[in-house]
Design an enzyme around this catalytic site. Sequence first.
Site, PDB file in Angstrom:
ATOM      1  N   CYS B 147       0.814  -1.074  -0.201  1.00  0.00           N
ATOM      2  CA  CYS B 147       0.061   0.093  -0.005  1.00  0.00           C
ATOM      3  C   CYS B 147       0.893   1.287   0.153  1.00  0.00           C
ATOM      4  O   CYS B 147       0.672   2.191  -0.905  1.00  0.00           O
ATOM      5  CB  CYS B 147      -1.013  -0.028   1.234  1.00  0.00           C
ATOM      6  SG  CYS B 147      -0.202  -0.368   2.713  1.00  0.00           S
ATOM      7  N   HIS B 260      -3.047   6.510   4.505  1.00  0.00           N
ATOM      8  CA  HIS B 260      -1.639   6.459   4.798  1.00  0.00           C
ATOM      9  C   HIS B 260      -1.003   7.935   4.387  1.00  0.00           C
ATOM     10  O   HIS B 260      -1.639   8.547   3.217  1.00  0.00           O
ATOM     11  CB  HIS B 260      -0.726   5.469   4.101  1.00  0.00           C
ATOM     12  CG  HIS B 260      -0.894   4.040   4.824  1.00  0.00           C
ATOM     13  ND1 HIS B 260      -1.550   3.917   5.681  1.00  0.00           N
ATOM     14  CD2 HIS B 260      -0.319   2.790   4.230  1.00  0.00           C
ATOM     15  CE1 HIS B 260      -1.526   2.506   6.001  1.00  0.00           C
ATOM     16  NE2 HIS B 260      -0.767   2.154   5.206  1.00  0.00           N
TER      17      HIS B 260
END
Lengths: 357, 357
Positions: B147, B260
């Site tokens: 990710c 994130h």
Amino acid sequence: MSQNKEREHSCLTGACQAGISPVNVAIVGASGAVGHELVKVLEERNFPVGELRLCATSRSAGKVMSFKGQSLTVEETTPDSFTGMQVALFAGGSASKEFGPAAVERGCVVIDNSSNFRLDPEVPLVVPEVNPGDVKWHKGIIANPNCSTIIMVVALKPIHDAAGIKRVVVSTYQAVSGAGAEGIAELSGQTGAIVNGGEYPPGKFPYQIAFNLIPHIDVFQDMDYTKEEWKMVKETHKIMHDSSMGITATTVRVPVYRSHSESVNIETNKKLTAEQTRTILAQAPGIIVVDDPREKKYPMPLFCSDKDEVFVGRIREDNSIPSGLNLWVVGDQIRKGAATNAVQIAELLVKYGCLQV
Amino acid sequence: MSQNKEREHSCLTGACQAGISPVNVAIVGASGAVGHELVKVLEERNFPVGELRLCATSRSAGKVMSFKGQSLTVEETTPDSFTGMQVALFAGGSASKEFGPAAVERGCVVIDNSSNFRLDPEVPLVVPEVNPGDVKWHKGIIANPNCSTIIMVVALKPIHDAAGIKRVVVSTYQAVSGAGAEGIAELSGQTGAIVNGGEYPPGKFPYQIAFNLIPHIDVFQDMDYTKEEWKMVKETHKIMHDSSMGITATTVRVPVYRSHSESVNIETNKKLTAEQTRTILAQAPGIIVVDDPREKKYPMPLFCSDKDEVFVGRIREDNSIPSGLNLWVVGDQIRKGAATNAVQIAELLVKYGCLQV
């Protein structure tokens, strides 16, 4: 004469009886987060306080605070607050602009935690582990650096001495208490509201800080860097006496109560291994190395608060360049990043005999 | 023949009536955080799903999930789960090791979100905005990158094309949902307990994550870097087809639920101004530039969740080197960092005619 008598009489630490010259200390902004910590650190480090005068704005005057078991009432700051004092610790804000010159005129050495005088070439900017000698050329005011800068330079100095630092890339993870007691209240109130299904609109911070990150601390300035980011560049240059060091910073507010963390990438002139760096840092003043990843040992803000030291871990060689290092640095920004550093400067003044008797 | 008939019969999207060849899709790990998101993204992006088969471990078999208003029951994954399917989306974990070969044998193209095959030279590692053509040489399995890597490379690619990237220093601020549904539950339960005066010991994370930062994601490996940090180096090299690019990473878990964030410092071969970079990024696929600091506009995880794009802001020249840039990059790691990227790979397979009819 009567002043001396009064001073002896009000000596709060027993320093005079112990043969140590007690130092009369005024704290301006005593009732705030840094002010409280200054009182606590003076006590903990057993600074030879003679008289302690707690000052703040009229709004906070009358509050009662405790020092070594004695109750002291906060007074409104006036120019006369500094009469008979030798050290004036300014916690922050604009007070040092308003009252700093009056304190100096009355013979005080001002140790100022605000950014008002930090880049003034007539004012030393001091981190005792890095440039202690700079206190000697003060002209009445000594500036305490920005919290993020202090925490970083304590870790940089021994590496710079050993290998010469060419460039630093730093990204910060800054606790809400960097924004004072209101910052703490906002994270706490906001988190509580969200957890219990309520709302708590942002006030101190530009956006919700609970469960969020805000890449914006202080105002935006040149080249779209924040003032906080420029502080880390310019103050580091001044403290390290080396404006050729390349430094670039990104500063970010995180939902942590206390202790700032920093991911610091360093390019040195001379190659250092991770092991050499670990040894150098472990021997340096004011640093605790916490770096045993296999045992899950690395610094974390939750466990570095209320400590005077800077904690360094995740020490790794950066193999993307010939001489690179990565560090993860954590320090209590109210302690070493503010109050502890200021009291350490006062300790240097005592040590070097810089105070008026 | 009967299989085709069944497939038409069960076409869930109306693709067959619209003249588009419907694609039969199996999702393995359907009941987890990424699995749920895969179902949602297939629906939202109107992927031409024929039959949709939801698979998981026996523990989750029997759960009912919804796709386009229809209820589908989760089955236990077996080799036969892939019979008649054309695409198998593996949400993560070890399932692709166990069932990936069986799926390929049955004619499926496996799109695998786990790290099991990412660095296998026989397996393409694909981010559609960066290296779409790599899907063409697949031998049955295509890997979906980590990710944090996906989010970073989407922002790096247009800069690399324009100016050549020499080196990247990245520090991450990673949400708890990167650790799946259990990560979310731990931050939520722990925060609630702390706010209400209780306790909630760490389980999923090595230490308390509420109001804390943990500089440790995945296991420690060579040179004391974590596996997460090495993924950002090695996967970026593979995706960008350039292993000469210097990359160093520090990855940190933060108390944020989703999306994130990354502080990315870039050294380019050719100088780019901040304004040029802004223009390049704004024109690049999959990126939304949010960069007007005077108006307090910059990406924040709280406002980037449930979005398919990568958000870039705080775009600044880094004057510590001749050709440097700083970016602040935020992306929903369950969306673009996992499910969206996987579905985009499936879209490429359709576009390039790579699926067995």
